[in-house]
Design an enzyme around this catalytic site. Structure first.
Site, short mmCIF file in Angstrom:
data_model
loop_
_atom_site.label_atom_id
_atom_site.label_comp_id
_atom_site.label_asym_id
_atom_site.label_seq_id
_atom_site.Cartn_x
_atom_site.Cartn_y
_atom_site.Cartn_z
N GLY A 135 9.01 4.83 45.61
CA GLY A 135 9.05 3.62 44.80
C GLY A 135 7.78 2.77 44.82
N SER A 136 6.62 3.39 45.05
CA SER A 136 5.40 2.55 45.08
C SER A 136 5.03 2.06 43.68
CB SER A 136 4.23 3.28 45.76
OG SER A 136 3.75 4.32 44.96
N ASN A 137 5.26 2.88 42.66
CA ASN A 137 5.01 2.39 41.29
C ASN A 137 6.02 1.31 40.91
OD1 ASN A 137 2.76 3.81 39.73
ND2 ASN A 137 3.75 5.51 40.82
N LEU B 114 15.92 13.70 31.59
CA LEU B 114 16.95 12.92 30.91
C LEU B 114 17.63 13.77 29.83
CD1 LEU B 114 15.19 9.45 30.37
CD2 LEU B 114 16.33 10.36 32.41
N HIS C 109 2.87 9.70 34.90
CA HIS C 109 2.68 11.07 35.38
C HIS C 109 1.27 11.19 35.96
CE1 HIS C 109 3.43 15.40 35.45
NE2 HIS C 109 2.18 15.55 35.07
C1 GRF Z 1 3.96 9.20 41.24
O1 GRF Z 1 2.83 9.98 41.50
C2 GRF Z 1 4.35 9.27 39.79
O2 GRF Z 1 3.26 9.41 38.93
C3 GRF Z 1 5.18 10.53 39.75
O3 GRF Z 1 5.90 10.53 40.96
C4 GRF Z 1 5.20 9.76 41.93
C5 GRF Z 1 6.14 8.69 42.38
O4 GRF Z 1 5.62 7.91 43.42
N1 GRF Z 1 6.00 10.56 38.56
P1 GRF Z 1 6.30 6.52 43.76
O5 GRF Z 1 7.76 6.81 44.03
O6 GRF Z 1 6.09 5.60 42.61
O7 GRF Z 1 5.61 6.04 45.01
#
Ligand code: GRF
Length: 193
Positions: free
Chosen positions: A14-16, A95, A111
């Site tokens: 969940g870092s994004n 999905l 992505h």
């Molecule tokens: C990220 O590299 C995102 O681009 C991909 O999965 C990873 C998720 O990382 N779809 P996080 O859970 O957001 O840390």
């Protein structure tokens, strides 16, 4: 002043998601509120990070159900919460058509490659295996294709001598955390017009 209600779907770290929540809460994405975080994995570390930021969370497991049935439960929650835009952030499921139809043009994904290069799993490894000198990240709209929907924004990240999957992934992740909030802001500005 009405706020755009954002729903975020995660499966893991969940870092994004954190980058999006922090940008919304600090006003860097104006008029946006993350109203729910949904995970298909009850143990996803991202759920704790969301709760620490006072965001409502729910785990909706697939269990033995068909993809459509699982998605139907998620769609029902998103509708009940009056979500108008969905951000996939490390959501590790494809999905169903029903899901993409229900929120067409209103689902974003990030992505870690410069799409259309290296779609699908392990894009950082694909970039290294192909000897790419440049990779990066892409925010795109989600449709029925795998990582193939219209591109919203991209950022290049160099591949350097001696890179491993870990070092390249970490460098791309820094760019992801900048790009995703910027792209969301752009999309919401367009929606508001
Ligand atoms: C990220 O590299 C995102 O681009 C991909 O999965 C990873 C998720 O990382 N779809 P996080 O859970 O957001 O840390």
């Amino acid at each position: 002043m009405s706020f755009h209600r954002i729903g975020i779907l995660i499966s893991g770290r969940g870092s994004n998601m954190v980058a999006l929540i922090d940008a919304a809460q600090s006003g860097k994405i104006p008029k946006a509120e993350v109203a729910i975080v949904i995970s298909d994995q009850p143990g996803a570390p991202g759920l704790i990070k969301a709760r620490e930021r006072n965001i409502e969370t729910i785990a909706i497991e697939r269990l033995a159900r068909a993809r459509e049935e699982h998605d139907r439960e998620i769609i029902a929650v998103l509708r009940a919460k009056q979500i108008d835009l969905i951000c996939l952030a490390g959501y590790m499921r494809i999905l169903s058509r029903e899901f993409t139809d229900a929120f067409r043009g209103r689902i974003l994904n990030i992505h870690p490659s410069l799409l259309p290069s290296f779609p699908g799993l392990d894009p950082q490894k694909q970039a290294l295996d192909q000897g790419a000198r440049v990779s990066g990240c892409t925010v795109h709209l989600v449709d029925e294709t795998l990582d193939g929907g219209p591109i919203i924004a991209q950022r290049e990240v160099p591949v350097v001598e001696g890179d491993t999957v870990e070092s390249l992934s970490a460098r791309i992740l820094i760019a992801e955390h900048q790009l995703y909030p910027e792209a969301l802001r752009m999309v919401l500005e367009r929606m508001a017009r």
